[in-house]
Design an enzyme around this catalytic site. Structure first.
Site, PDB file in Angstrom:
ATOM      1  CB  CYS A  14      -0.918   0.076   1.211  1.00 53.66           C
ATOM      2  SG  CYS A  14      -2.293  -1.063   1.130  1.00 53.66           S
ATOM      3  CB  CYS A  70      10.070  -2.099   6.898  1.00 52.78           C
ATOM      4  SG  CYS A  70      10.307  -3.259   5.545  1.00 52.78           S
ATOM      5  CG  ASP A  77      17.522  -9.377  -8.066  1.00 56.82           C
ATOM      6  OD1 ASP A  77      17.074  -8.215  -7.932  1.00 56.82           O
ATOM      7  OD2 ASP A  77      16.840 -10.317  -8.504  1.00 56.82           O
ATOM      8  CB  CYS A 100      12.889 -10.585   5.913  1.00 61.28           C
ATOM      9  SG  CYS A 100      11.594  -9.605   5.250  1.00 61.28           S
TER      10      CYS A 100
END
Ligand code: SF4
Length: 439
Positions: A5, A231, A340, A432
């Site tokens: 979002c 985050c 990446d 994570c």
């Protein structure tokens, strides 16, 4: 992975129409959510206006702004549901949108139903709105909601004349304030300001509730917290490279992550390349540190952007394949370092990128990944991956290397990640990679 979002809010102190700003503000947050978008405004009389669409902001709203005029308003981009939503309450009508995730939603819905509330949907935003509506005013309502809610949120509320914005007390999701003449804006990311001539004022502080009225803002409450949990994935992947989040440039963070990889995992190679677009900053950092030249080995085909709207993983993989075209002349016979942001399942790397490089005569492929191996889902509203999708949950790094078929593979360490971002590890969310949830 795609973020889920983006929130935008704006108030003109001169009564100027801001619908074009809201439209563009939401447009520049499109990377944070691509399934739905919505705008809501107030023009000083009558009802709050609200309109949502399935799809992207520009194609759905460009010819559909009529009737949304106003001097104050909010906008939203979403990966999971239509926002803003509208509620009528004892404080009056309001519209509301948010970025984040409500972890204890089921429990909250049960409690609210027992108190006599009915629900149209089981969406997070409806739970948040109903909790806020229990307050005596918007500030006490937000405070009440914050105490009940377990999870992460940055949100904007539009009333008939005022906007309230707030960020959860651990500040998982970014939210930043900007100004232009007599206009105040708030956005999930500062990249929404750049082309609107809006200058950054500061980030919304953890737990801070801000009231915006007539192009000005003030802090009306701060909910205290012993620690932050910014985050870290925002700087690695989620945010636009042009954004500055909690005082630190996303682009610079990516370059530092790439440089850390070059220092810890050097390799002899002819060219450093990126998986476009989120790998570009990491690759530039690797190139600058290693002195191996950066070059494009893949080009992104601008018209292959439908992957955002594909329903199945197979369809998204197919679209991902169509997106990147290898530049044969640049890679034939070369030793390539490919940078990446992360590896989720590794299937795109294995079935698409590595195949394309090998088919075009690349001699060696050395993959460098900006974050540590992903081991856990996000509970705070960023990524939509599940644990079983993650290659690193049941494979070692060597097994992943063999699986994707490259000559070497290395990931940044957690300590290097913290140093590159310039935050102590206990102030940023690293769930994570650790599979441990502090909140
Ligand atoms: S779990 Fe990962 S993506 Fe989610 S908030 Fe924490 S660092 Fe960000």
């Amino acid at each position: 992975m795609k973020s889920n979002c983006g929130v935008f809010a704006i108030s003109s102190g001169k009564g100027n129409d801001v619908i074009d700003d809201i439209f563009l503000g939401a447009f520049y947050l499109q990377h944070r959510g691509q399934q739905y978008c919505g705008l809501s405004t107030f023009n000083g009389k009558g009802e709050l206006k609200i309109r949502t669409h399935r799809g992207l902001v520009r194609p759905t709203f460009e010819d559909d702004l009529k009737g949304l005029e106003g001097y104050i308003g909010i906008g939203h981009t979403s990966l999971k549901d239509r926002q803003p939503i509208k509620l009528d309450s004892k404080m009056g009508e309001f519209t509301i949108c948010f970025s984040g995730n409500v972890i204890n939603k089921d429990e909250l819905i049960t409690n609210l139903k027992q108190q006599g509330h009915s629900f149209y949907t089981d969406s997070d935003i409806e739970v948040i709105a109903k909790l806020i509506a229990q307050g005596d005013d918007f500030v006490s309502g937000i405070e009440h909601m914050s105490k009940q809610l377990h999870g992460a949120f940055s949100l904007a509320i539009l009333t008939k004349g005022k906007i309230y914005v707030t960020r959860d007390k651990h500040a998982f999701r970014p939210l930043i304030i900007g100004k232009r003449d007599h206009t105040v804006a708030v956005a999930s990311e500062s990249c929404a300001f750049n082309n609107l001539g809006i200058s950054i004022v500061r980030d919304v502080e953890p737990g801070e509730i801000i009231e915006i009225e007539n192009g000005d803002f003030k802090t009306v409450k701060v909910i205290p917290s012993p620690f932050t949990q910014y985050c870290s994935f925002e700087w690695i992947y989620t945010a636009n490279a042009a954004s500055i989040i909690d005082g630190f440039s996303v682009d610079m963070a990516r370059e530092r992550l790439g440089a850390a990889l070059a220092k810890r995992y050097p390799v002899e190679a002819d060219v450093v390349a990126a998986v476009p677009n989120s790998g570009i900053g990491h690759a530039l950092g690797f190139s600058h540190e290693s002195k191996i030249p950066f070059d494009n080995v893949f080009l992104k085909y601008d018209y292959a952007s439908r992957s955002y709207t594909q329903a199945t993983q197979e369809a998204r993989d197919r679209e991902a394949k169509l997106k990147l075209i290898p530049i044969s002349e640049k890679i034939k016979g070369k030793r390539v370092v490919l940078c990446d942001d992360s590896i989720v399942r590794g299937t795109q790397m294995k079935n698409d990128l590595v195949v394309k490089l090998r088919n075009n005569g690349v001699k060696e492929i050395h993959v460098r990944i900006a974050c540590p191996p992903l081991r856990a889902p996000c509970m705070y509203g960023v990524a939509t991956r599940s644990k079983k999708e993650l290659a690193a949950t049941d494979k070692t790094i060597e097994e992943i290397r063999k699986y994707i078929g490259v000559d070497s593979l290395a990931y940044n360490t957690l300590d290097d990640l913290g140093q590159a971002l310039g935050f102590p590890l206990d102030q940023i969310c690293t769930s994570c990679w650790t599979d441990k949830y502090k909140v």
